[in-house]
Motif scaffolding. Structure first.
Motif, PDB file in Angstrom:
ATOM      1  N   ASP A  67      -2.746  71.674  35.327  1.00  0.00           N
ATOM      2  CA  ASP A  67      -2.347  71.307  36.676  1.00  0.00           C
ATOM      3  C   ASP A  67      -3.231  71.880  37.783  1.00  0.00           C
ATOM      4  OD1 ASP A  67      -1.571  73.932  36.376  1.00  0.00           O
ATOM      5  OD2 ASP A  67       0.438  73.650  37.180  1.00  0.00           O
ATOM      6  N   THR A 109      -6.682  63.728  46.666  1.00  0.00           N
ATOM      7  CA  THR A 109      -5.348  64.329  46.643  1.00  0.00           C
ATOM      8  C   THR A 109      -4.314  63.306  46.200  1.00  0.00           C
ATOM      9  OG1 THR A 109      -5.960  65.900  48.367  1.00  0.00           O
ATOM     10  CG2 THR A 109      -3.603  65.487  48.056  1.00  0.00           C
ATOM     11  N   GLU A 113      -2.052  63.867  42.770  1.00  0.00           N
ATOM     12  CA  GLU A 113      -0.639  64.233  42.946  1.00  0.00           C
ATOM     13  C   GLU A 113       0.305  63.616  41.913  1.00  0.00           C
ATOM     14  OE1 GLU A 113       0.357  63.473  47.031  1.00  0.00           O
ATOM     15  OE2 GLU A 113      -0.226  65.506  47.630  1.00  0.00           O
ATOM     16  N   GLY A 116       0.539  65.656  38.934  1.00  0.00           N
ATOM     17  CA  GLY A 116       0.918  67.054  39.100  1.00  0.00           C
ATOM     18  C   GLY A 116      -0.250  68.003  39.132  1.00  0.00           C
ATOM     19  N   GLU A 118      -3.255  69.953  41.252  1.00  0.00           N
ATOM     20  CA  GLU A 118      -3.733  70.440  42.538  1.00  0.00           C
ATOM     21  C   GLU A 118      -5.167  70.910  42.370  1.00  0.00           C
ATOM     22  OE1 GLU A 118      -1.117  73.538  43.780  1.00  0.00           O
ATOM     23  OE2 GLU A 118       0.569  72.169  44.097  1.00  0.00           O
TER      24      GLU A 118
END
Length: 129
Positions: A67, A109, A113, A116, A118
């Motif tokens: 993630d 982004t 997203e 999940g 970043e």
């Protein structure tokens, strides 16, 4: 399976990243590393197309975990040999290049997203712009 991430798979993530536009260089990607670039501004439009060079940026996105990713940006010139050279960008074009970076980051982004994921950047945008 150490070093490989199961969720999402490399192919699913790569598919999501392709949808954000022409930035992804698929041939330079693998399951832990993704390469993006943008030829933002032609250095000299008077030259014939095969001799043109471009100011722009490139980014390497490295998977750190399922993630988390790390993004590292570079600025420079895409030369007529088809290679990036890190170099200062003409001040007259910096705002245009920054705009392409910001547009790209918004799309990146949005693509990450749903999975999940970043990302963090290794430097502030102002450091390489």
């Amino acid at each position: 399976m150490a070093g490989k991430f199961q969720n999402p798979t490399h192919f699913r993530l790569q598919s999501a990243l392709k949808k954000i536009g022409p930035y992804l260089r698929e041939g330079e990607c693998n399951e832990l590393h993704y390469f993006f670039d943008c030829l933002a501004v032609c250095v000299d439009e008077k030259k014939s197309p095969e001799l043109r060079e471009f100011y722009g940026w490139w980014m390497e996105l490295s998977r750190l975990s399922e993630d988390k990713c790390e993004a590292k940006f570079y600025l420079g010139v895409y030369n007529k040999a088809g290679e990036w050279e890190a170099s200062p960008v003409d001040k007259a074009h910096q705002s245009e290049i920054e705009k392409t970076q910001q547009d790209f980051l918004s799309k990146l982004t949005a693509a990450l997203e749903p999975h999940g994921i970043e990302y963090t950047t290794t430097q502030e945008l102002s450091e390489f712009a």
